[in-house]
Design an enzyme around this catalytic site. Structure first.
Site, PDB file in Angstrom:
ATOM      1  N   GLY A  47     -36.452  18.760 -26.971  1.00 24.90           N
ATOM      2  CA  GLY A  47     -35.156  18.207 -27.638  1.00 24.90           C
ATOM      3  C   GLY A  47     -34.115  18.484 -26.993  1.00 24.90           C
ATOM      4  O   GLY A  47     -32.948  18.422 -27.393  1.00 24.90           O
ATOM      5  N   HIS A  48     -34.183  19.308 -25.622  1.00 24.96           N
ATOM      6  CA  HIS A  48     -33.018  19.495 -24.926  1.00 24.96           C
ATOM      7  C   HIS A  48     -33.279  19.259 -23.317  1.00 24.96           C
ATOM      8  O   HIS A  48     -33.531  20.461 -22.509  1.00 24.96           O
ATOM      9  CB  HIS A  48     -32.713  21.024 -25.167  1.00 24.96           C
ATOM     10  CG  HIS A  48     -31.313  21.380 -24.691  1.00 24.96           C
ATOM     11  ND1 HIS A  48     -31.009  21.951 -23.244  1.00 24.96           N
ATOM     12  CD2 HIS A  48     -30.119  21.440 -25.561  1.00 24.96           C
ATOM     13  CE1 HIS A  48     -29.595  22.458 -23.257  1.00 24.96           C
ATOM     14  NE2 HIS A  48     -28.974  21.823 -24.565  1.00 24.96           N
ATOM     15  N   PHE A  49     -33.155  18.100 -22.898  1.00 24.81           N
ATOM     16  CA  PHE A  49     -33.037  16.961 -23.364  1.00 24.81           C
ATOM     17  C   PHE A  49     -34.129  16.074 -23.041  1.00 24.81           C
ATOM     18  O   PHE A  49     -34.842  16.014 -22.032  1.00 24.81           O
ATOM     19  CB  PHE A  49     -31.679  16.177 -22.859  1.00 24.81           C
ATOM     20  CG  PHE A  49     -30.275  16.938 -23.235  1.00 24.81           C
ATOM     21  CD1 PHE A  49     -29.912  16.958 -24.519  1.00 24.81           C
ATOM     22  CD2 PHE A  49     -29.826  17.910 -22.306  1.00 24.81           C
ATOM     23  CE1 PHE A  49     -28.724  17.871 -24.737  1.00 24.81           C
ATOM     24  CE2 PHE A  49     -28.798  18.622 -22.625  1.00 24.81           C
ATOM     25  CZ  PHE A  49     -28.243  18.704 -23.994  1.00 24.81           C
ATOM     26  N   VAL A  54     -33.058  20.593 -19.568  1.00 27.52           N
ATOM     27  CA  VAL A  54     -32.076  21.288 -19.112  1.00 27.52           C
ATOM     28  C   VAL A  54     -32.210  22.646 -20.121  1.00 27.52           C
ATOM     29  O   VAL A  54     -32.343  22.530 -21.529  1.00 27.52           O
ATOM     30  CB  VAL A  54     -30.616  21.204 -19.112  1.00 27.52           C
ATOM     31  CG1 VAL A  54     -29.796  22.241 -18.754  1.00 27.52           C
ATOM     32  CG2 VAL A  54     -30.511  19.930 -18.211  1.00 27.52           C
TER      33      VAL A  54
END
Length: 143
Positions: A47-49, A54
């Site tokens: 989810g990041h990203f 990251v």
């Protein structure tokens, strides 16, 4: 040097929130150097990203805080049953992204002690380059 068993004895954190893999050295009760290996298998990367993974900055700060917690608890002769709560994070600066395959070198130093309240300075480096720095305040409490 501390292996994962010693880290698990010191900290209450567990997967997926344990962010220290190894302690390289401690300087008495004043400083610690620890490692966090960052892999694509971290639960936050999807989810990041999704297209550009990251490590979230808040988790880099948390890794420094956990290293500081190990330092504070291992310095106590009666650490059993005690926990470190972080009270403040000041001056956090993020200097470069942390991505899968990086190894964070967490350097945390005690800068001030007042009873059970401690001020810490933390730095997270990747390949000798500063990725993050912050000042933190923590308190050692029962429970």
């Amino acid at each position: 040097m501390a292996d994962i068993r010693r880290i698990l004895d010191a900290l209450p954190h567990r997967y997926p929130f344990l962010l220290v893999d190894r302690v390289l050295e401690t300087t008495g009760s004043d400083a610690i150097v620890a490692l966090k290996n960052v892999t694509i298998n971290e639960p936050f990367f999807p989810g990041h990203f999704p297209q550009h993974p990251v490590m979230p900055g808040v988790l880099i700060v948390e890794a420094m805080a956990q290293a500081g917690g190990i330092l504070l608890l291992e310095a106590l002769p009666d650490a059993k049953g005690k926990t470190v709560y972080f009270m403040a994070i000041d001056g956090a600066r993020f200097r470069r992204p942390v991505v899968p395959g990086d190894q964070l070198r967490l350097e945390v130093t005690v800068t001030q002690r007042r009873g059970s309240v401690v001020r810490l300075a933390g730095r997270a480096l990747v390949d000798g380059q500063l990725a993050c720095e912050a000042e933190m305040m923590a308190k050692v409490v029962e429970g």
